[in-house]
Scaffold this motif. Structure first.
Motif, PDB file in Angstrom:
ATOM      1  N   ARG A   2      -8.328  58.667 205.190  1.00 56.60           N
ATOM      2  CA  ARG A   2      -7.627  57.392 205.078  1.00 56.60           C
ATOM      3  C   ARG A   2      -7.250  56.819 206.443  1.00 56.60           C
ATOM      4  N   SER A   3      -7.049  57.702 207.414  1.00 56.59           N
ATOM      5  CA  SER A   3      -6.597  57.198 208.723  1.00 56.59           C
ATOM      6  C   SER A   3      -7.771  56.704 209.577  1.00 56.59           C
TER       7      SER A   3
ATOM      8  N   ALA B 141       1.375  43.008 194.697  1.00 60.54           N
ATOM      9  CA  ALA B 141       0.865  44.141 195.475  1.00 60.54           C
ATOM     10  C   ALA B 141      -0.603  44.377 195.141  1.00 60.54           C
TER      11      ALA B 141
ATOM     12  N   THR C 250      -3.889  49.698 193.382  1.00 61.37           N
ATOM     13  CA  THR C 250      -3.673  51.026 193.974  1.00 61.37           C
ATOM     14  C   THR C 250      -4.942  51.874 193.883  1.00 61.37           C
TER      15      THR C 250
ATOM     16  N   PHE D  12      -7.722  45.875 204.793  1.00 59.12           N
ATOM     17  CA  PHE D  12      -6.422  46.534 204.576  1.00 59.12           C
ATOM     18  C   PHE D  12      -6.284  47.884 205.267  1.00 59.12           C
TER      19      PHE D  12
ATOM     20  N   ASP E  69      -4.096  51.020 204.288  1.00 60.35           N
ATOM     21  CA  ASP E  69      -3.386  50.604 203.055  1.00 60.35           C
ATOM     22  C   ASP E  69      -4.345  50.265 201.910  1.00 60.35           C
ATOM     23  N   ARG E  70      -5.626  50.535 202.145  1.00 59.70           N
ATOM     24  CA  ARG E  70      -6.601  50.227 201.082  1.00 59.70           C
ATOM     25  C   ARG E  70      -6.325  51.102 199.858  1.00 59.70           C
TER      26      ARG E  70
END
Ligand code: PLP
Length: 403
Positions: A21-22, A230, A233, A256, A259-260
């Motif tokens: 994710r990072s 929002a 998710t 994003f 935050d995707r």
């Protein structure tokens, strides 16, 4: 836990050990799909006659059943009158092939007659299990090129006819989808045709990249229509060669970053090249009989461009049996939980059914962070692209759904 009776089938679940994710989207992935090329695709495709965004439909009844807060289904059945999201990719790649080749020949689109004469000398070709070939044939007819489409043994007559309706010559060959890919390439080499494939392989990436760039418009529209403040998710994405899933993941990732949403792939167990690839952490070919009722997802080899994005961008994969597709089509057709009925083809519902499969398993929900607050997006990638088959499987003709 959200137990839906329709998800009583056995499925497989595998987290992607390489997901990160990072990780920033970065230059390597930008060389495949980037914001500037997407803007060109968007400006081009939205300018075509008949363009209209497809609807994003809320399914609160199924969401409740699955134990999540919201579910939205992007229904691609009406896309350009072709019945699937594939209308965005193949046709756009044909447009790009024509414009590139005219530019090389020193002909500008403003030179009407010379440009048309140049188009009439071009022949585009591809292998297909239906939807991609329909898009390429439609693009070829729209832009004035010739077109030859290769289909394999079990592509239905209805799908063959639909391609012929766009004036393409359709050649049926022996074997499975991957055999028809090889045959299209062989004949293209022999006849100086241009292969417009939706899958990439070493040395062949420009055209499948254009195809994927076209698909991104579907993700862009879905975000534009998203009804909640929002973001989603979780996004569940069915996979054939992976081009569609990669285009959607790339679009969210660029916009994003970390935050995707969480991305879950949905792969037929009968042609589980993405399940095996994620399991092995490396591209893996699935040989032999890869037939599945989910015809658009029946691929034994992943696209290498898609792998460049999904290797770190996909969070997990779910393997689904054929029966899940038929359950999903019926579930959407009869609106049994109070949702508005939707016509969904055999390859349209794998994302939805993967959601229902994992939503009934506590451990899988926990692994994906799929809580009762989750807001899930799925893509209904086709309508009844073979109406007779649809009626056989669902027990209703497409135009009887919702009536
Ligand atoms: C209806 C439908 N959904 C999904 C897919 C999967 O797309 P991809 O092969 O890019 O993974 C296809 C591919 O043909 C399709 O026809």
């Amino acid at each position: 836990m959200g137990h839906t009776p329709e998800a009583g089938f056995a499925h497989e679940f595998c987290l992607n050990g390489l997901a990160d994710r990072s990780e920033v989207y970065g230059p390597d992935r930008s060389a495949i799909l980037n914001a500037e090329a997407f803007e060109t695709a968007r400006a081009t495709i939205t300018g075509w006659p008949g363009y209209a965004p497809t609807p994003l439909v809320s399914l609160p009844g199924i969401a409740k059943q699955a134990g999540i807060a919201a579910l939205a289904y992007k229904n691609e059945a009406s896309r350009f009158g072709l019945g699937s999201f594939k209308a965005l990719g193949g046709a756009y790649a044909v447009w790009r092939v024509l414009h590139r080749s005219a530019a090389q020949a020193g002909i500008s689109p403003s030179e009407g007659k010379a440009f048309a004469a140049h188009a009439a000398e071009l022949t585009v070709t591809c292998a297909t299990d239906g939807n991609h070939g329909r898009s390429v044939a439609w693009g070829a007819r729209t832009f004035g090129c010739n077109c030859v489409i290769f289909i394999h043994e079990t592509v239905s007559e209805g799908r063959k006819q639909a391609i012929e309706n766009f004036s393409a010559r359709v050649v049926r060959c022996k074997g499975n989808y991957d055999d028809s890919v090889r045959e299209a390439q062989r004949q293209a080499d022999a006849n100086d045709w241009t292969v417009v494939s939706d899958t990439s392989y070493p040395g062949y990436t420009d055209i499948p990249r254009d195809v994927m760039q076209g698909y991104e418009l579907m993700a862009f529209e879905a975000l534009d229509q998203w009804p909640h403040e929002a973001l989603p998710t979780h996004v569940f994405l069915q996979t054939g060669v992976g081009g569609m899933a990669a285009a959607v993941v790339a679009h969210f990732w660029r916009r994003f970053g970390a935050d995707r949403p969480v991305f879950v792939l949905a792969d037929p167990l009968n042609s589980a090249c993405w399940l095996e690839t994620i399991r092995n952490g490396a591209p893996t070919v699935v040989d032999g009989d890869i037939e599945t009722v989910m015809a658009g997802l029946a691929c034994g080899e992943i696209s290498e461009l898609a792998w460049s994005i999904l290797e770190k961008g996909a969070d997990a994969v779910v393997g689904l049996p054929d029966e899940s597709a038929v359950e999903g089509m019926k579930l959407l057709a009869d609106g049994r939980y109070g949702d508005r009925p939707q016509v969904a083809g055999e390859s349209a519902v794998a994302g939805l059914m993967a959601l229902l499969a994992v939503s009934g398993k506590d451990a899988e929900r926990a692994a994906l962070g799929l809580t009762e607050n989750a807001r899930v997006l799925v893509f209904g990638t086709e309508g009844a692209t073979d109406p007779l088959l649809y009626e056989q499987l669902v027990g209703l003709a497409p135009d009887e759904v919702g009536s």
